[in-house]
Scaffold this motif. Structure first.
Motif, PDB file in Angstrom:
ATOM      1  N   LEU A   1      36.711  73.770  61.008  1.00 61.07           N
ATOM      2  CA  LEU A   1      37.228  74.816  61.899  1.00 61.07           C
ATOM      3  C   LEU A   1      37.333  74.295  63.332  1.00 61.07           C
ATOM      4  O   LEU A   1      38.294  74.609  64.041  1.00 61.07           O
ATOM      5  CB  LEU A   1      36.325  76.053  61.853  1.00 61.07           C
ATOM      6  CG  LEU A   1      36.486  76.943  60.623  1.00 61.07           C
ATOM      7  CD1 LEU A   1      35.420  78.016  60.606  1.00 61.07           C
ATOM      8  CD2 LEU A   1      37.870  77.565  60.583  1.00 61.07           C
ATOM      9  N   ALA A   2      36.342  73.518  63.749  1.00 63.98           N
ATOM     10  CA  ALA A   2      36.409  72.941  65.094  1.00 63.98           C
ATOM     11  C   ALA A   2      37.645  72.063  65.222  1.00 63.98           C
ATOM     12  O   ALA A   2      38.320  72.060  66.252  1.00 63.98           O
ATOM     13  CB  ALA A   2      35.138  72.133  65.373  1.00 63.98           C
ATOM     14  N   GLY A   3      37.964  71.320  64.151  1.00 65.55           N
ATOM     15  CA  GLY A   3      39.144  70.473  64.156  1.00 65.55           C
ATOM     16  C   GLY A   3      40.435  71.272  64.186  1.00 65.55           C
ATOM     17  O   GLY A   3      41.390  70.907  64.867  1.00 65.55           O
ATOM     18  N   GLU A   4      40.465  72.379  63.443  1.00 67.72           N
ATOM     19  CA  GLU A   4      41.660  73.248  63.440  1.00 67.72           C
ATOM     20  C   GLU A   4      41.898  73.822  64.833  1.00 67.72           C
ATOM     21  O   GLU A   4      43.028  74.031  65.252  1.00 67.72           O
ATOM     22  CB  GLU A   4      41.463  74.396  62.447  1.00 67.72           C
ATOM     23  CG  GLU A   4      41.601  73.992  60.988  1.00 67.72           C
ATOM     24  CD  GLU A   4      41.329  75.167  60.048  1.00 67.72           C
ATOM     25  OE1 GLU A   4      40.986  74.908  58.882  1.00 67.72           O
ATOM     26  OE2 GLU A   4      41.437  76.331  60.494  1.00 67.72           O
ATOM     27  N   TRP A   5      40.820  74.076  65.530  1.00 70.40           N
ATOM     28  CA  TRP A   5      40.903  74.702  66.854  1.00 70.40           C
ATOM     29  C   TRP A   5      41.197  73.694  67.945  1.00 70.40           C
ATOM     30  O   TRP A   5      42.053  73.899  68.803  1.00 70.40           O
ATOM     31  CB  TRP A   5      39.587  75.429  67.122  1.00 70.40           C
ATOM     32  CG  TRP A   5      39.458  76.113  68.434  1.00 70.40           C
ATOM     33  CD1 TRP A   5      40.048  77.282  68.821  1.00 70.40           C
ATOM     34  CD2 TRP A   5      38.657  75.696  69.537  1.00 70.40           C
ATOM     35  NE1 TRP A   5      39.658  77.619  70.100  1.00 70.40           N
ATOM     36  CE2 TRP A   5      38.803  76.647  70.562  1.00 70.40           C
ATOM     37  CE3 TRP A   5      37.822  74.591  69.776  1.00 70.40           C
ATOM     38  CZ2 TRP A   5      38.149  76.554  71.790  1.00 70.40           C
ATOM     39  CZ3 TRP A   5      37.169  74.497  71.004  1.00 70.40           C
ATOM     40  CH2 TRP A   5      37.349  75.462  71.986  1.00 70.40           C
ATOM     41  N   GLY A   6      40.462  72.567  67.902  1.00 67.71           N
ATOM     42  CA  GLY A   6      40.541  71.635  69.018  1.00 67.71           C
ATOM     43  C   GLY A   6      41.277  70.335  68.719  1.00 67.71           C
ATOM     44  O   GLY A   6      41.401  69.492  69.591  1.00 67.71           O
ATOM     45  N   GLY A   7      41.707  70.149  67.481  1.00 67.89           N
ATOM     46  CA  GLY A   7      42.402  68.918  67.146  1.00 67.89           C
ATOM     47  C   GLY A   7      41.598  68.073  66.176  1.00 67.89           C
ATOM     48  O   GLY A   7      40.368  68.092  66.192  1.00 67.89           O
TER      49      GLY A   7
END
Lengths: 177, 168
Positions: A29-35
């Motif tokens: 989810l952090a990757g979906e949000w921040g790259g």
């Protein structure tokens, strides 16, 4: 600090996901949000994350990914609450905008109970991630909430249950017009 | 954001997830309550959960033990977590863990002598799969200790665990 963009999500942990799957989902989810590069950047914190997730720290205090004025708050639900979460509710809006050029400076705020503080601090130091992986005390947050309520004059006596209030109004004959 | 109300269907994987994670959480609670530190459990957490998940999935795990011993290798106390496998229970409240009872049980042990250490041991069926990071051992002697039942500690639709405690 003015929070320009705050996104909050709750994901299902045990029994839907085991602790490792929960941590993977949090990083995803952090990757979906921040790259996508953020997943790699944050992965050294996975050991600490698994410890606090196991102890249910994100139940009441979120894991926070911070970038400038953008914040992603991630909670975990356990047991019955986890079973009730729809996977679609875990999806995020589009990625936050990144400035052109310059280094991306992220911070990860990890909720941590007192019982794990010493171990988690040592893990962060060993992994060399202390500049961006910050422990947040569960106990201090709880005390701050209590102080905040007291400062606003909110005590247990002033918190009224809606159903109790309706029942009281019904008994006294007072009805909404 | 819409609020989902769909309730997921239970499956055995959920029971394995839940019981394996909660057993580790019980170990952490016991270690913390006795002042023995959580490093052993946390540093070996991946090996612990890999083993527990493998053996719970195949139904080969019989019991887990947390042994506390002194510098001479004498057993000070032991917590036994027996595993029982059961039929499906269609009840979302069937996922439960009684961490408070684990804390109370740890307090019954009293003061642990300094420099005591602890370890996690499991017993499993002879046909159980091998899992990396685990090695053969034997349990320490319980001579001089008495067993006391604590009760059901962790439950799920397919697997549950009850605790007993060995103390002087």
């Amino acid at each position: 600090m003015i929070r320009q963009m705050e996104v909050r999500r709750t994901i299902a942990s045990t029994p839907v996901r085991n602790v490792d799957e929960t941590c993977e989902r949090l990083l995803e989810l952090a990757g979906e949000w921040g790259g996508a590069e953020l997943v790699g950047d944050l992965s050294p914190a996975q050991g600490v994350l698994s410890g606090v997730v196991l102890e249910r720290a994100p139940l009441n205090m979120p894991l926070i990914v911070e970038y400038d004025t953008h914040f992603l708050e991630l909670y975990c639900a356990y047991e019955t609450d986890a079973l009730a979460i729809d996977e679609e509710d875990e999806s995020l809006p589009s990625r936050i905008p990144h400035p052109a050029g310059g280094d991306l400076v992220w911070k990860l705020h990890v909720p941590c109970p007192a019982s794990l503080w010493k171990w988690a601090s040592a893990q962060i130091k060993t992994a060399g991630i202390g500049k961006w992986c910050l422990l947040e005390s569960l106990e201090n947050a709880s005390r701050k909430n209590e102080k905040s309520c007291t400062a606003q004059g909110i005590t247990d006596a002033t918190l009224v249950d809606i159903e109790t209030l309706r029942a009281a109004m019904g008994k006294s004959g007072n009805q909404r017009g | 954001m819409s609020v989902g109300t769909r309730v997921r269907v239970f499956n055995r994987t959920m029971s394995v997830n839940y019981v394996s994670d909660e057993l580790v959480r019980v170990f952490l609670t016991l270690a913390n309550q006795m002042g023995l530190g959580v490093d052993y459990v946390q540093d070996n957490r991946r090996v612990l959960t890999d083993g527990l998940r493998t053996w719970l999935s195949e139904g080969s795990l019989k019991a887990t033990y947390l042994e506390v011993y002194d510098q001479s290798g004498n057993l000070i106390t032991r917590f036994d977590l027996q595993i029982q496998y059961g039929s499906i229970v269609e009840d979302e409240e069937a996922f439960y863990s009684d961490i408070e009872s684990a804390k109370l049980a740890a307090r019954k042990v009293g003061v642990i002598p300094t420099r005591c250490r602890y370890r996690i041991v499991v017993s499993k069926e002879p046909w159980a799969s091998s899992v990396a990071g685990w090695s053969d051992t034997t349990l320490l002697s319980t001579h001089g200790l008495r067993a006391r039942s604590v009760g059901d500690l962790v439950g799920s639709p397919h697997i549950k665990s009850s605790m007993s405690l060995w103390i002087r």
